[in-house]
Scaffold this active site. Structure first.
Site, PDB file in Angstrom:
ATOM      1  N   GLU A  51       0.921  -1.210  -0.039  1.00 15.50           N
ATOM      2  CA  GLU A  51      -0.056   0.125   0.113  1.00 15.50           C
ATOM      3  C   GLU A  51       0.898   1.206   0.007  1.00 15.50           C
ATOM      4  O   GLU A  51       1.920   1.381   0.773  1.00 15.50           O
ATOM      5  CB  GLU A  51      -0.702   0.071   1.430  1.00 15.50           C
ATOM      6  CG  GLU A  51      -2.015   0.813   1.158  1.00 15.50           C
ATOM      7  CD  GLU A  51      -2.835   0.619   2.388  1.00 15.50           C
ATOM      8  OE1 GLU A  51      -3.498   1.501   2.694  1.00 15.50           O
ATOM      9  OE2 GLU A  51      -2.671  -0.451   3.219  1.00 15.50           O
ATOM     10  N   ARG A  73       5.391 -13.319   9.219  1.00 20.05           N
ATOM     11  CA  ARG A  73       6.149 -12.064   8.730  1.00 20.05           C
ATOM     12  C   ARG A  73       7.451 -12.134   9.659  1.00 20.05           C
ATOM     13  O   ARG A  73       7.579 -12.888  10.531  1.00 20.05           O
ATOM     14  CB  ARG A  73       5.279 -11.269   9.139  1.00 20.05           C
ATOM     15  CG  ARG A  73       5.081 -10.990  10.846  1.00 20.05           C
ATOM     16  CD  ARG A  73       4.306  -9.759  11.162  1.00 20.05           C
ATOM     17  NE  ARG A  73       3.192  -9.275  10.294  1.00 20.05           N
ATOM     18  CZ  ARG A  73       3.309  -8.055   9.386  1.00 20.05           C
ATOM     19  NH1 ARG A  73       4.232  -7.202   9.666  1.00 20.05           N
ATOM     20  NH2 ARG A  73       2.004  -7.777   8.636  1.00 20.05           N
ATOM     21  N   LYS A  96       4.184   0.455  11.107  1.00 20.28           N
ATOM     22  CA  LYS A  96       4.253   1.763  10.544  1.00 20.28           C
ATOM     23  C   LYS A  96       3.870   2.861  11.381  1.00 20.28           C
ATOM     24  O   LYS A  96       4.429   3.920  11.250  1.00 20.28           O
ATOM     25  CB  LYS A  96       3.145   1.765   9.137  1.00 20.28           C
ATOM     26  CG  LYS A  96       3.586   2.087   7.837  1.00 20.28           C
ATOM     27  CD  LYS A  96       2.573   1.792   6.872  1.00 20.28           C
ATOM     28  CE  LYS A  96       3.312   0.948   5.787  1.00 20.28           C
ATOM     29  NZ  LYS A  96       2.261   0.304   4.944  1.00 20.28           N
TER      30      LYS A  96
HETATM   31  P1  ATP Z   1       0.129  -1.638   7.063  1.00 23.04           P
HETATM   32  O1  ATP Z   1       0.110  -2.145   8.544  1.00 23.04           O
HETATM   33  O2  ATP Z   1      -0.071  -0.395   6.532  1.00 23.04           O
HETATM   34  O3  ATP Z   1      -1.038  -2.728   6.328  1.00 23.04           O
HETATM   35  P2  ATP Z   1       2.135  -3.266   5.951  1.00 23.04           P
HETATM   36  O4  ATP Z   1       3.559  -3.547   6.674  1.00 23.04           O
HETATM   37  O5  ATP Z   1       1.314  -4.696   6.060  1.00 23.04           O
HETATM   38  O6  ATP Z   1       1.486  -2.248   6.711  1.00 23.04           O
HETATM   39  P3  ATP Z   1       1.703  -3.160   3.195  1.00 23.04           P
HETATM   40  O7  ATP Z   1       2.063  -2.156   2.292  1.00 23.04           O
HETATM   41  O8  ATP Z   1       0.464  -3.640   3.069  1.00 23.04           O
HETATM   42  O9  ATP Z   1       2.298  -2.930   4.533  1.00 23.04           O
HETATM   43  O10 ATP Z   1       2.683  -4.496   2.886  1.00 23.04           O
HETATM   44  C1  ATP Z   1       2.943  -5.104   1.641  1.00 23.04           C
HETATM   45  C2  ATP Z   1       3.449  -6.506   1.604  1.00 23.04           C
HETATM   46  O11 ATP Z   1       4.441  -6.578   2.483  1.00 23.04           O
HETATM   47  C3  ATP Z   1       2.543  -7.435   2.371  1.00 23.04           C
HETATM   48  O12 ATP Z   1       2.070  -8.422   1.273  1.00 23.04           O
HETATM   49  C4  ATP Z   1       2.752  -7.595   3.601  1.00 23.04           C
HETATM   50  O13 ATP Z   1       2.461  -9.004   3.998  1.00 23.04           O
HETATM   51  C5  ATP Z   1       4.382  -7.566   3.585  1.00 23.04           C
HETATM   52  N1  ATP Z   1       5.004  -7.379   4.873  1.00 23.04           N
HETATM   53  C6  ATP Z   1       4.923  -6.421   5.536  1.00 23.04           C
HETATM   54  N2  ATP Z   1       5.460  -6.228   6.702  1.00 23.04           N
HETATM   55  C7  ATP Z   1       6.048  -7.669   6.554  1.00 23.04           C
HETATM   56  C8  ATP Z   1       6.874  -8.384   7.528  1.00 23.04           C
HETATM   57  N3  ATP Z   1       7.437  -7.864   8.878  1.00 23.04           N
HETATM   58  N4  ATP Z   1       7.453  -9.497   7.237  1.00 23.04           N
HETATM   59  C9  ATP Z   1       7.140 -10.017   5.943  1.00 23.04           C
HETATM   60  N5  ATP Z   1       6.294  -9.434   5.109  1.00 23.04           N
HETATM   61  C10 ATP Z   1       5.789  -8.427   5.606  1.00 23.04           C
HETATM   62 MG    MG Z   2      -0.920  -4.741   4.950  1.00 26.77          MG
END
Ligand code: ATP
Ligand code: MG
Length: 586
Positions: free
Chosen positions: A58, A293, A303
């Site tokens: 996002e 994750r 975030k």
């Molecule tokens: P939000 O809390 O705003 O949703 P987010 O960290 O999930 O934040 P996204 O932009 O939705 O942000 O993440 C993009 C991709 O990165 C998603 O597919 C998510 O699964 C992956 N991702 C985010 N954080 C992690 C993490 N700590 N480890 C592995 N993958 C991650």
């Molecule tokens: Mg997300």
């Protein structure tokens, strides 16, 4: 440079992909040249991509180290199995997205060494380009009796959803005629109702043991301007409805996400199956898989917390070298190779766990040890005067650029009567086992001569200001017989007359505990008060013309990078990437 080509370790995702390839699960797919519905793809050729994965950020913030795991995983799998990974901006939420973040994400993925080009296309997509299809799909669901407009308030919907132990209650609007739902849904789109007046819900099962299947909301009214579609829409799809559709339109085969979406998988499949029944999509459909994750000690990856660190000034921006963002890590001197090695080493699993920050640092050290040229810098300088060396004279010493890679050659290091050495390399009264300079002791000046310490000068407060010594002329490194005099200590130095003073920033971990904010603590109380120290170091002359982002090992100190923003020609500023050894292990 030698790449770390560890054979990719097998994991459950690789097994699934290999099984799908062996069984030809996706062999019948066609690709219409761009994302689209079943009819669009049916007109295309057999899909040239054996598998399609996607990384769907996002664009509402900068990517962090956790995202690097997901990027390496998705792009890595596509590369290894003859497929392609799409970079998709998940911009279905109108309020938070900005171009600055889109640009930052594109940069970060490229920097990590991945590409969304291949298999006949440039696969960079925006989910908001699928709004028309999502709307059409929603009307189709209404017409098939799979969705209805609910006029309950958000509060009423929440209250009637039930709990883990109790079923939910049907909405009074659940069985309204589909013609009525269709009319109201069109009115929603036309802007005839205010935010919150009604929503579109999937009609599944209010008694499902999985709460996510109790008639989830799929569209809401939101009178907001979208960065891509402007004011064209005042209704927006919910993420859980939009995401499977985005995957299907893009012909994604393996849709890999983090564990918290596991309970959403039945709804993911429900949406796609219903749309396939109506002919808008076609089998084989994308499948969702979940992995744990990344949780990393000594950092925060949320975030909200990263924004707070920036906005309240605890760091100097998203790209502060102490930030766990990829822009921060890049500025700190972390390498793309190091991140790829890290992703490979930690692997993927379905069980949540914590990775020690030291694992990441070790990956950086390993890649830097191979690639970084060696240089000399004195970080805490004190003068060493060689009393029997002629004033005004200088000579050349030769130092290898890389001890393990002779093909990288040598450079000249000038030697003269007055040198800078590290303050800690002299002690007037040494403890047992100290082999460096103290009166009467001999050490080797690395790449130069053996010297014998004769004493020191002090100021009125008793602080040492100058160290004195004499040198042994027959001991120059690289000359015959240089080793005849045996010494235990070996110290680095730069010639004072030739040295280049420069700003060096000694970064350390941003948090001083493994789990910032654990228990009832405020994570801000766990900030490391000594996470940066700015000094003026004395550099050997070869460092003066360093270009932004050039990386070096400063002998005995660690890895450093010329700051990409603050360095000027002839005046580099260095950031410490990491020390040579982990100083945090107890
Ligand atoms: P939000 O809390 O705003 O949703 P987010 O960290 O999930 O934040 P996204 O932009 O939705 O942000 O993440 C993009 C991709 O990165 C998603 O597919 C998510 O699964 C992956 N991702 C985010 N954080 C992690 C993490 N700590 N480890 C592995 N993958 C991650
Ligand atoms: Mg997300």
């Amino acid at each position: 440079m030698t790449e770390h080509k560890n054979h990719p370790t097998s994991n459950f995702l690789r097994s699934i992909i290999e099984r799908d390839l062996a069984q030809g699960t996706y062999a019948s797919r066609r690709w219409g040249g761009s994302p689209g519905d079943a009819a669009h793809h049916a007109k295309g050729l057999p899909d040239p991509a054996k598998i399609r994965t996607r990384f769907p950020p996002e664009p509402n913030g900068y990517l962090h180290i956790g995202h690097a795991k997901s990027i390496c995983l998705n792009f890595g799998l596509a590369r290894d199995y003859g497929g392609v990974c799409h970079l998709r901006f998940d911009d279905t939420n109108p309020e938070k997205e900005e171009q600055e973040y889109v640009d930052g994400i594109i940069d970060a993925v490229r920097w990590l060494g991945f590409s969304w080009q291949g298999c006949g296309g440039d696969h960079l997509y925006y989910a908001s380009n699928y709004f028309d299809f999502m709307y059409r799909a929603a009307e189709t669901l209404i017409e098939a009796g799979h969705a209805y407009v609910d006029e309950q308030s958000a509060e009423e919907i929440r209250a009637s959803r039930g709990t883990l132990t109790e079923p939910g209650k049907n909405s009074p609007w659940r069985d309204r005629p589909k013609e009525e739902s269709l009319r109201l849904f069109r009115e929603m789109r036309e802007g005839r109702h205010p935010d919150g007046a009604m929503v579109l819900r999937a009609k599944i099962d209010m008694a499902s043991p999985n709460i996510n299947l109790r008639d989830p909301v799929i569209y809401r009214i939101k009178h907001a301007t979208h960065h891509n579609t402007g004011d064209r829409w005042c209704i927006y799809p919910m993420y859980t409805y939009a995401h499977p559709i985005e995957d299907a339109l893009e012909n994604i085969t393996h849709s890999i996400c983090t564990l918290e979406f596991e309970d959403q998988r039945p709804f993911y499949d429900w949406v796609l199956e219903r749309l396939a029944e109506s002919g808008l999509l076609t089998h084989p459909l994308p499948k969702q898989y979940e992995f744990a994750r990344l949780n990393l000690t000594y950092v925060v990856l949320s975030k909200r917390k990263l924004i707070e660190l920036v906005e309240k000034g605890y760091v100097n921006g998203w790209d502060d070298p102490r930030m766990p963002t990829l822009v921060g890590a890049r500025r700190r001197g972390y390498t793309p190779e190091g991140f790829r090695l890290f992703a490979e080493r930690i692997g993927v699993s379905k069980a949540d766990s914590w990775i020690d920050y030291a694992v990441l640092e070790d990956c950086m050290r390993e890649t830097l040890n191979e690639s970084a040229l060696r240089r000399i810098a004195v970080l805490d300088p004190i003068k060493l005067v060689i009393d029997n060396y002629p004033a005004g004279q200088s000579e050349e010493c030769h130092a290898p650029n890389h001890p393990l890679r002779p093909e990288l050659g040598q450079r000249v290091v000038p030697f003269s009567r007055e040198l800078w050495i590290e303050r800690e390399d002299f002690m007037e009264t040494p403890p047992k086992g100290y082999f460096r300079l103290f009166p009467g002791n001999r050490v080797r000046l690395r790449y130069g001569y053996v010297v014998e310490c004769t004493g020191c000068e002090k100021d009125a407060n008793g602080n040492v200001t100058v160290v004195h010594c004499t040198y042994l002329p027959d001991t120059k490194s690289g000359t015959p017989g240089a080793d005849a005099v045996k010494v235990k200590g070996n110290i680095h130095w730069v010639s004072a007359a030739h040295a280049h003073p420069a700003e060096v920033r000694l970064y350390d971990r941003l948090f001083r505990v493994p789990h910032p904010g654990a228990g009832d603590r405020d994570y801000l109380d766990d900030l490391n008060p000594d996470s940066v120290k700015i000094i003026t170091a004395q550099l050997e002359p070869a460092l003066k013309e360093s270009r932004p982002e050039e990386r070096f090992q400063f002998e005995r100190h660690g890895y450093f990078i010329a700051d990409r923003y603050d360095s000027r020609p002839g005046q580099p500023v260095f950031n410490r990437t990491t020390t040579l050894r982990d100083g945090w292990q107890k």
